[in-house]
Design a protein around this motif. Structure first.
Motif: not given
Length: 289
Positions: A161-180
């Motif tokens: 759960v921690e890894y998934a949340r960190v990953a999504e927070e990073l994606i939104h922090h950098y506005n990457l706009g994709f689902t890995p």
């Protein structure tokens, strides 16, 4: 001739006697008037003295009564102020009502001043009540959100759960706009080299390195190493995507400087549950090493 002398002599005596009597009467009248005037003046002096004494006693009595009334009023004013202080401490409706009743007995000027304090207290209580209601609403919303997040991520370990949340927070922090479609995690012990070449400074904490990519290409890949602050936030820095400079192999001092720069570039990021729905879509694809 002799008879004429006696005749005139007797008349002269009579006239003289009358004059003497008149003079004596006038003298007595003047004396009586003088005595009467003296008595009247004396009596008037006594009257004026008594009147002055009465006025002085009356003024002193009025002053004492005024002081007494002022003291009683000051005590009443002090009581009202004390009741208001108590109301501020307890915020009790009863204490507020008692203080208001005491204030109503004061003059207009003091009522205006103390009523302002009571009004401020009532406004403060209303504000606190509103804030408490807002907190209750936010708390319920957070509980609902947490419950919802727990539901969508239920069945996975705390680490996943921690890894998934960190990953999504990073994606939104950098506005990457994709689902890995590629999501890997490696857990690092303390003293891991910040850069995997000789001369690198060592990480003082246990860290986690997350690699996420949309299509396994460099342009859509993000590698971040983080350590938890154990308060819902992390410190992280982005790893270089490649090490092409020859100095990585030949210049340990340069490597040391670059690794220090990388470690010092760390940012703090608050990890929320806002993106748990997205995290639930990628959590099953985590590869942990």
């Amino acid at each position: 001739m002799k008879n004429n002398y006696e005749k005139y002599g007797n008349e002269y005596k009579k006239i003289t006697s009358k004059k003497i009597m008149i003079f004596v009467c006038l003298a007595l009248l003047i004396l009586i008037l003088g005595i009467s005037g003296t008595i009247i003046a004396h009596n008037k002096s006594i009257y004026d003295t008594k009147k002055a004494d009465l006025r002085i006693r009356t003024e002193e009595s009025n002053k004492k009564e005024k002081v007494k009334k002022q003291k009683a009023y000051n005590n009443l004013k002090l009581k009202a102020s004390t009741l208001i202080d108590k109301a501020y401490s307890t915020k009790s409706e009863t204490d507020i009502s008692n203080s208001q009743a005491a204030v109503n007995k004061l003059n207009t000027t003091d009522q205006k001043l103390l009523n302002k304090r009571i009004s401020d207290l009532k406004n403060s209580i209303l504000k606190d009540q509103q804030e408490n209601q807002d907190v209750d609403v936010k708390t319920k919303a957070t509980e609902t959100e947490t419950e919802s997040s727990t539901n969508v991520l239920s069945g996975y370990s705390d680490d996943q759960v921690e890894y998934a949340r960190v990953a999504e927070e990073l994606i939104h922090h950098y506005n990457l706009g994709f689902t890995p479609n590629s999501f890997s995690v490696s857990k690092n012990e303390t003293n891991k080299p910040v850069i995997p070449y000789p001369g690198s400074v060592l990480s003082p904490n246990e860290t986690v390195t997350i690699t996420i990519s949309e299509n396994d290409v460099m342009a859509t890949t993000l590698i971040a190493t983080y350590s938890s602050n154990h308060n819902g936030s992390i410190n992280f820095y982005l790893e270089p995507l490649h090490y092409q400079d020859d100095r990585y192999m030949t210049d340990p001092e340069w490597v040391k400087q670059e690794s220090e720069k990388l470690l010092n570039s760390s940012e703090t990021l608050q990890i929320s549950t806002n993106y748990d729905t997205q995290a639930a879509q990628i959590i099953s694809s985590i590869k942990i090493s």
